[in-house]
Write a protein that holds these residues in place. Structure first.
Motif, mmCIF file in Angstrom:
data_model
loop_
_atom_site.group_PDB
_atom_site.id
_atom_site.type_symbol
_atom_site.label_atom_id
_atom_site.label_comp_id
_atom_site.label_asym_id
_atom_site.label_seq_id
_atom_site.Cartn_x
_atom_site.Cartn_y
_atom_site.Cartn_z
ATOM 1 N N LEU A 278 1.847 -0.448 -1.232
ATOM 2 C CA LEU A 278 3.264 -0.277 -0.927
ATOM 3 C C LEU A 278 3.960 0.628 -1.948
ATOM 4 O O LEU A 278 4.606 1.620 -1.584
ATOM 5 C CB LEU A 278 3.956 -1.640 -0.867
ATOM 6 N N PHE A 279 3.830 0.288 -3.232
ATOM 7 C CA PHE A 279 4.488 1.097 -4.257
ATOM 8 C C PHE A 279 3.840 2.480 -4.366
ATOM 9 O O PHE A 279 4.527 3.487 -4.551
ATOM 10 C CB PHE A 279 4.441 0.381 -5.609
ATOM 11 N N GLY A 280 2.501 2.530 -4.257
ATOM 12 C CA GLY A 280 1.818 3.814 -4.319
ATOM 13 C C GLY A 280 2.183 4.713 -3.158
ATOM 14 O O GLY A 280 2.360 5.929 -3.326
ATOM 15 N N SER A 281 2.302 4.142 -1.954
ATOM 16 C CA SER A 281 2.687 4.937 -0.791
ATOM 17 C C SER A 281 4.091 5.506 -0.963
ATOM 18 O O SER A 281 4.347 6.674 -0.630
ATOM 19 C CB SER A 281 2.620 4.086 0.482
ATOM 20 N N ALA A 282 5.009 4.694 -1.488
ATOM 21 C CA ALA A 282 6.383 5.173 -1.691
ATOM 22 C C ALA A 282 6.417 6.320 -2.692
ATOM 23 O O ALA A 282 7.054 7.364 -2.454
ATOM 24 C CB ALA A 282 7.270 4.028 -2.161
ATOM 25 N N LEU A 283 5.726 6.168 -3.825
ATOM 26 C CA LEU A 283 5.713 7.227 -4.828
ATOM 27 C C LEU A 283 4.986 8.466 -4.316
ATOM 28 O O LEU A 283 5.436 9.600 -4.516
ATOM 29 C CB LEU A 283 5.052 6.719 -6.111
ATOM 30 N N GLY A 284 3.852 8.246 -3.637
ATOM 31 C CA GLY A 284 3.116 9.381 -3.087
ATOM 32 C C GLY A 284 3.891 10.111 -2.009
ATOM 33 O O GLY A 284 3.876 11.349 -1.944
#
Length: 331
Positions: A278-284
Protein backbone atom coordinates in the motif's frame (compact mmCIF):
# COMPACT_ATOMS: atom_id res chain seq x y z
CA UNK A 1 6.89 -1.35 11.11
CA UNK A 2 9.90 -3.60 10.50
CA UNK A 3 13.37 -2.27 9.77
CA UNK A 4 13.25 -3.67 6.24
CA UNK A 5 9.94 -2.00 5.48
CA UNK A 6 11.22 1.28 6.93
CA UNK A 7 14.33 1.17 4.73
CA UNK A 8 12.23 0.41 1.64
CA UNK A 9 9.89 3.30 2.31
CA UNK A 10 12.79 5.66 3.03
CA UNK A 11 14.35 4.67 -0.28
CA UNK A 12 11.14 5.44 -2.15
CA UNK A 13 10.62 8.66 -0.18
CA UNK A 14 14.12 9.80 -1.12
CA UNK A 15 13.43 9.05 -4.79
CA UNK A 16 10.18 11.00 -4.51
CA UNK A 17 11.94 14.02 -3.00
CA UNK A 18 14.51 14.01 -5.83
CA UNK A 19 11.70 13.69 -8.39
CA UNK A 20 9.79 16.65 -6.92
CA UNK A 21 12.84 18.92 -6.88
CA UNK A 22 13.82 17.94 -10.42
CA UNK A 23 10.29 18.45 -11.75
CA UNK A 24 10.12 21.89 -10.13
CA UNK A 25 13.30 22.87 -11.93
CA UNK A 26 12.26 21.63 -15.40
CA UNK A 27 9.97 23.87 -17.45
CA UNK A 28 9.69 26.45 -20.18
CA UNK A 29 10.80 29.14 -17.72
CA UNK A 30 14.02 28.52 -15.78
CA UNK A 31 13.23 29.36 -12.15
CA UNK A 32 15.71 30.23 -9.36
CA UNK A 33 14.46 27.36 -7.23
CA UNK A 34 16.60 27.92 -4.14
CA UNK A 35 15.80 31.63 -4.00
CA UNK A 36 12.09 30.93 -4.33
CA UNK A 37 12.08 28.26 -1.62
CA UNK A 38 14.05 30.42 0.81
CA UNK A 39 12.07 33.58 0.08
CA UNK A 40 15.03 35.49 -1.33
CA UNK A 41 13.52 36.00 -4.82
CA UNK A 42 12.20 39.53 -5.40
CA UNK A 43 10.92 39.31 -8.99
CA UNK A 44 7.12 38.79 -8.83
CA UNK A 45 6.88 36.87 -12.14
CA UNK A 46 8.99 33.83 -11.10
CA UNK A 47 7.19 33.80 -7.75
CA UNK A 48 3.80 33.71 -9.47
CA UNK A 49 4.89 30.96 -11.89
CA UNK A 50 6.32 28.88 -9.05
CA UNK A 51 3.60 29.24 -6.40
CA UNK A 52 0.53 29.38 -8.65
CA UNK A 53 1.48 27.10 -11.54
CA UNK A 54 4.47 24.79 -11.17
CA UNK A 55 4.37 23.83 -7.47
CA UNK A 56 0.64 22.93 -7.34
CA UNK A 57 1.00 21.01 -10.60
CA UNK A 58 3.92 18.91 -9.36
CA UNK A 59 2.19 18.27 -6.04
CA UNK A 60 -1.06 17.32 -7.79
CA UNK A 61 0.82 14.95 -10.10
CA UNK A 62 2.37 13.21 -7.10
CA UNK A 63 -0.90 13.01 -5.18
CA UNK A 64 -2.84 11.77 -8.23
CA UNK A 65 -0.25 9.07 -8.94
CA UNK A 66 -0.29 8.01 -5.29
CA UNK A 67 -4.11 7.91 -5.25
CA UNK A 68 -4.45 5.84 -8.43
CA UNK A 69 -1.73 3.37 -7.42
CA UNK A 70 -3.20 3.01 -3.92
CA UNK A 71 -6.67 2.41 -5.38
CA UNK A 72 -5.24 -0.24 -7.69
CA UNK A 73 -3.49 -2.01 -4.80
CA UNK A 74 -6.64 -1.92 -2.65
CA UNK A 75 -8.90 -3.20 -5.43
CA UNK A 76 -6.45 -6.00 -6.21
CA UNK A 77 -6.43 -7.02 -2.55
CA UNK A 78 -10.20 -6.87 -2.21
CA UNK A 79 -10.89 -8.82 -5.42
CA UNK A 80 -7.82 -11.07 -5.07
CA UNK A 81 -7.14 -10.36 -8.73
CA UNK A 82 -3.92 -8.65 -9.84
CA UNK A 83 -5.64 -7.21 -12.94
CA UNK A 84 -8.11 -5.12 -10.94
CA UNK A 85 -7.84 -1.34 -11.09
CA UNK A 86 -10.19 1.68 -10.98
CA UNK A 87 -10.85 1.44 -14.73
CA UNK A 88 -11.85 -2.23 -14.56
CA UNK A 89 -14.32 -1.61 -11.73
CA UNK A 90 -16.06 1.16 -13.64
CA UNK A 91 -15.02 3.80 -11.10
CA UNK A 92 -13.08 5.98 -13.56
CA UNK A 93 -15.75 5.78 -16.26
CA UNK A 94 -18.49 6.62 -13.74
CA UNK A 95 -16.50 9.57 -12.40
CA UNK A 96 -15.76 10.74 -15.94
CA UNK A 97 -19.47 10.59 -16.84
CA UNK A 98 -20.39 12.65 -13.78
CA UNK A 99 -17.64 15.17 -14.48
CA UNK A 100 -18.70 15.43 -18.14
CA UNK A 101 -22.30 16.18 -17.13
CA UNK A 102 -21.06 18.80 -14.65
CA UNK A 103 -18.75 20.43 -17.23
CA UNK A 104 -21.60 20.76 -19.72
CA UNK A 105 -24.31 21.91 -17.31
CA UNK A 106 -22.39 23.83 -14.60
CA UNK A 107 -19.08 24.98 -16.14
CA UNK A 108 -18.70 27.94 -13.77
CA UNK A 109 -19.11 26.06 -10.47
CA UNK A 110 -15.70 24.99 -9.10
CA UNK A 111 -16.93 22.38 -6.61
CA UNK A 112 -19.57 20.98 -8.97
CA UNK A 113 -16.91 19.04 -10.89
CA UNK A 114 -15.49 16.93 -8.02
CA UNK A 115 -18.96 16.51 -6.51
CA UNK A 116 -20.41 15.21 -9.79
CA UNK A 117 -17.36 13.01 -10.37
CA UNK A 118 -17.73 11.46 -6.91
CA UNK A 119 -21.46 10.92 -7.47
CA UNK A 120 -20.74 9.18 -10.78
CA UNK A 121 -18.01 7.01 -9.25
CA UNK A 122 -20.24 6.12 -6.31
CA UNK A 123 -23.19 5.20 -8.53
CA UNK A 124 -20.92 3.09 -10.75
CA UNK A 125 -19.37 1.13 -7.90
CA UNK A 126 -22.70 0.59 -6.13
CA UNK A 127 -24.17 -0.63 -9.41
CA UNK A 128 -21.24 -3.03 -9.83
CA UNK A 129 -21.67 -4.36 -6.29
CA UNK A 130 -25.43 -4.77 -6.66
CA UNK A 131 -25.26 -6.60 -9.99
CA UNK A 132 -22.40 -8.80 -8.82
CA UNK A 133 -24.29 -9.69 -5.65
CA UNK A 134 -27.36 -10.69 -7.66
CA UNK A 135 -25.23 -12.84 -9.94
CA UNK A 136 -23.61 -14.47 -6.91
CA UNK A 137 -27.01 -15.45 -5.49
CA UNK A 138 -27.72 -17.27 -8.77
CA UNK A 139 -24.68 -19.50 -8.32
CA UNK A 140 -22.01 -17.50 -10.19
CA UNK A 141 -18.61 -16.86 -8.59
CA UNK A 142 -18.65 -13.45 -6.94
CA UNK A 143 -15.05 -12.42 -7.72
CA UNK A 144 -15.22 -13.16 -11.43
CA UNK A 145 -18.65 -11.59 -11.80
CA UNK A 146 -17.43 -8.53 -9.90
CA UNK A 147 -14.74 -7.92 -12.52
CA UNK A 148 -17.02 -8.66 -15.47
CA UNK A 149 -19.77 -6.44 -14.09
CA UNK A 150 -17.28 -3.63 -13.54
CA UNK A 151 -16.16 -3.94 -17.15
CA UNK A 152 -19.76 -3.78 -18.39
CA UNK A 153 -20.56 -0.73 -16.25
CA UNK A 154 -17.35 0.93 -17.47
CA UNK A 155 -18.32 0.47 -21.12
CA UNK A 156 -21.85 1.73 -20.44
CA UNK A 157 -20.64 4.89 -18.66
CA UNK A 158 -18.09 5.56 -21.41
CA UNK A 159 -20.78 5.22 -24.05
CA UNK A 160 -23.05 7.69 -22.25
CA UNK A 161 -20.20 10.19 -21.90
CA UNK A 162 -19.43 9.83 -25.62
CA UNK A 163 -23.10 10.45 -26.43
CA UNK A 164 -23.10 13.65 -24.37
CA UNK A 165 -19.94 14.82 -26.10
CA UNK A 166 -21.49 14.09 -29.49
CA UNK A 167 -24.46 16.31 -28.64
CA UNK A 168 -22.33 19.14 -27.20
CA UNK A 169 -20.96 22.06 -29.19
CA UNK A 170 -17.53 21.61 -30.76
CA UNK A 171 -15.66 23.92 -28.36
CA UNK A 172 -16.98 22.21 -25.23
CA UNK A 173 -16.47 18.76 -26.75
CA UNK A 174 -12.83 19.48 -27.64
CA UNK A 175 -12.16 20.85 -24.17
CA UNK A 176 -13.68 17.83 -22.45
CA UNK A 177 -12.02 15.35 -24.82
CA UNK A 178 -8.57 16.76 -24.00
CA UNK A 179 -9.42 16.63 -20.30
CA UNK A 180 -10.65 13.02 -20.56
CA UNK A 181 -7.27 12.02 -22.04
CA UNK A 182 -5.63 13.31 -18.88
CA UNK A 183 -4.14 16.71 -18.17
CA UNK A 184 -2.74 18.55 -15.14
CA UNK A 185 -2.78 21.95 -16.83
CA UNK A 186 -5.61 23.19 -14.57
CA UNK A 187 -3.93 22.22 -11.30
CA UNK A 188 -4.66 24.52 -8.37
CA UNK A 189 -4.36 24.50 -4.58
CA UNK A 190 -7.99 23.44 -4.07
CA UNK A 191 -7.36 20.21 -5.99
CA UNK A 192 -4.15 19.59 -4.02
CA UNK A 193 -5.94 20.09 -0.70
CA UNK A 194 -8.92 17.86 -1.57
CA UNK A 195 -6.72 15.04 -2.83
CA UNK A 196 -4.30 15.32 0.11
CA UNK A 197 -7.16 15.07 2.62
CA UNK A 198 -8.72 12.11 0.77
CA UNK A 199 -5.37 10.30 0.69
CA UNK A 200 -4.75 10.96 4.38
CA UNK A 201 -8.16 9.56 5.35
CA UNK A 202 -7.59 6.45 3.21
CA UNK A 203 -4.15 5.83 4.72
CA UNK A 204 -5.50 6.18 8.26
CA UNK A 205 -8.29 3.66 7.56
CA UNK A 206 -5.87 1.21 5.90
CA UNK A 207 -3.36 1.50 8.74
CA UNK A 208 -5.99 0.96 11.42
CA UNK A 209 -7.57 -1.90 9.45
CA UNK A 210 -4.45 -3.70 8.25
CA UNK A 211 -5.51 -6.88 10.09
CA UNK A 212 -8.88 -6.82 8.30
CA UNK A 213 -7.16 -6.13 4.98
CA UNK A 214 -4.84 -9.10 5.46
CA UNK A 215 -7.81 -11.38 6.21
CA UNK A 216 -9.76 -10.08 3.20
CA UNK A 217 -6.76 -10.68 0.96
CA UNK A 218 -6.85 -14.41 1.81
CA UNK A 219 -10.56 -15.25 1.62
CA UNK A 220 -13.96 -14.11 2.81
CA UNK A 221 -14.40 -17.29 4.87
CA UNK A 222 -11.13 -16.72 6.72
CA UNK A 223 -12.03 -13.09 7.33
CA UNK A 224 -15.43 -14.08 8.75
CA UNK A 225 -13.84 -16.74 10.97
CA UNK A 226 -11.57 -14.02 12.41
CA UNK A 227 -14.54 -11.81 13.19
CA UNK A 228 -14.12 -9.36 10.31
CA UNK A 229 -17.30 -7.69 9.03
CA UNK A 230 -16.52 -8.53 5.40
CA UNK A 231 -19.34 -6.62 3.72
CA UNK A 232 -18.83 -3.47 5.77
CA UNK A 233 -15.06 -3.36 5.29
CA UNK A 234 -15.28 -4.09 1.59
CA UNK A 235 -17.92 -1.36 1.12
CA UNK A 236 -15.87 1.14 3.16
CA UNK A 237 -12.70 0.50 1.17
CA UNK A 238 -14.56 0.62 -2.14
CA UNK A 239 -16.10 3.96 -1.16
CA UNK A 240 -12.66 5.32 -0.33
CA UNK A 241 -11.41 4.13 -3.73
CA UNK A 242 -14.39 5.84 -5.34
CA UNK A 243 -13.60 9.07 -3.47
CA UNK A 244 -9.92 9.08 -4.46
CA UNK A 245 -10.64 8.21 -8.08
CA UNK A 246 -13.39 10.81 -8.33
CA UNK A 247 -11.13 13.63 -7.15
CA UNK A 248 -8.36 12.53 -9.53
CA UNK A 249 -10.74 12.32 -12.51
CA UNK A 250 -12.38 15.63 -11.61
CA UNK A 251 -9.13 17.57 -11.69
CA UNK A 252 -6.81 15.44 -13.85
CA UNK A 253 -9.12 13.61 -16.28
CA UNK A 254 -8.66 10.00 -17.32
CA UNK A 255 -5.24 8.57 -16.42
CA UNK A 256 -5.02 4.84 -17.02
CA UNK A 257 -2.65 1.99 -16.15
CA UNK A 258 -1.17 3.62 -13.03
CA UNK A 259 -3.32 1.55 -10.66
CA UNK A 260 -2.62 -1.57 -12.69
CA UNK A 261 1.13 -1.23 -13.28
CA UNK A 262 2.60 0.29 -10.11
CA UNK A 263 1.36 -2.40 -7.63
CA UNK A 264 2.90 -5.04 -9.92
CA UNK A 265 6.24 -3.24 -9.84
CA UNK A 266 6.12 -2.89 -6.06
CA UNK A 267 5.45 -6.62 -5.67
CA UNK A 268 8.35 -7.43 -7.95
CA UNK A 269 10.73 -5.07 -6.14
CA UNK A 270 9.70 -5.28 -2.49
CA UNK A 271 7.26 -8.19 -2.08
CA UNK A 272 3.55 -8.32 -1.38
CA UNK A 273 3.29 -7.62 2.36
CA UNK A 274 0.20 -5.46 2.99
CA UNK A 275 1.78 -2.26 4.30
CA UNK A 276 4.68 -2.53 1.85
CA UNK A 277 2.25 -2.88 -1.04
CA UNK A 278 0.00 0.00 0.00
CA UNK A 279 2.62 2.56 1.03
CA UNK A 280 5.04 1.44 -1.69
CA UNK A 281 2.36 1.70 -4.37
CA UNK A 282 1.46 5.23 -3.25
CA UNK A 283 5.08 6.39 -3.28
CA UNK A 284 5.83 4.60 -6.55
CA UNK A 285 2.73 6.01 -8.20
CA UNK A 286 3.67 9.53 -7.11
CA UNK A 287 7.19 9.18 -8.54
CA UNK A 288 5.89 7.70 -11.79
CA UNK A 289 3.25 10.35 -12.49
CA UNK A 290 5.52 13.26 -11.59
CA UNK A 291 8.01 12.13 -14.23
CA UNK A 292 5.30 11.39 -16.80
CA UNK A 293 3.78 14.84 -16.31
CA UNK A 294 7.22 16.46 -16.55
CA UNK A 295 7.76 14.77 -19.90
CA UNK A 296 4.22 15.66 -21.04
CA UNK A 297 4.68 19.39 -20.43
CA UNK A 298 8.29 19.71 -21.60
CA UNK A 299 8.84 17.24 -24.46
CA UNK A 300 6.99 19.34 -27.07
CA UNK A 301 6.97 22.70 -25.26
CA UNK A 302 5.11 25.01 -25.50
CA UNK A 303 2.56 22.36 -26.53
CA UNK A 304 1.45 19.77 -23.98
CA UNK A 305 0.86 16.06 -24.45
CA UNK A 306 -2.18 14.43 -22.79
CA UNK A 307 -0.77 12.56 -19.83
CA UNK A 308 -3.16 9.62 -20.28
CA UNK A 309 -1.54 8.80 -23.63
CA UNK A 310 1.89 8.49 -22.03
CA UNK A 311 0.66 6.35 -19.13
CA UNK A 312 -1.15 4.06 -21.58
CA UNK A 313 2.02 3.66 -23.65
CA UNK A 314 4.08 2.89 -20.55
CA UNK A 315 1.48 0.49 -19.17
CA UNK A 316 0.97 -1.46 -22.38
CA UNK A 317 4.74 -1.77 -22.93
CA UNK A 318 5.19 -2.95 -19.34
CA UNK A 319 2.62 -5.70 -19.61
CA UNK A 320 3.84 -6.85 -23.02
CA UNK A 321 7.30 -7.18 -21.46
CA UNK A 322 5.85 -8.97 -18.45
CA UNK A 323 3.96 -11.45 -20.61
CA UNK A 324 6.95 -12.09 -22.87
CA UNK A 325 9.16 -12.96 -19.88
CA UNK A 326 6.72 -15.50 -18.49
CA UNK A 327 7.35 -19.05 -19.56
CA UNK A 328 4.65 -21.60 -20.02
CA UNK A 329 4.70 -24.73 -17.76
CA UNK A 330 5.71 -26.93 -20.73
CA UNK A 331 8.85 -24.93 -21.48
Amino acid sequence: MTRRLLLQMLLLAGALAVSVMTALKIGVVDLPLWSLLTGQATDPLPQQIFWQLRLPRVLLAGLAGAALALCGALLQLLSRNELADPYLFGVVSGAALGATISSLLFPALALALPAAAFAGALIAILLVLTLAQRAATQGMQSLSTLLLTGLAVSFCASALASLLLYQADSFAANRIMFWLMGSLSHADWLAVQLLAVSLAVTFVVCSLGRRQLLALAWSDDMAKSLGVAVSRWRLLLLLLCALLTAVVVAYCGGIGFVGLMIPHLIRLMFGGQILTLLFGSALGGAIFLIWVDTIARSALAPQELPIGILTALCGSAFFLLLISRRRSPNE
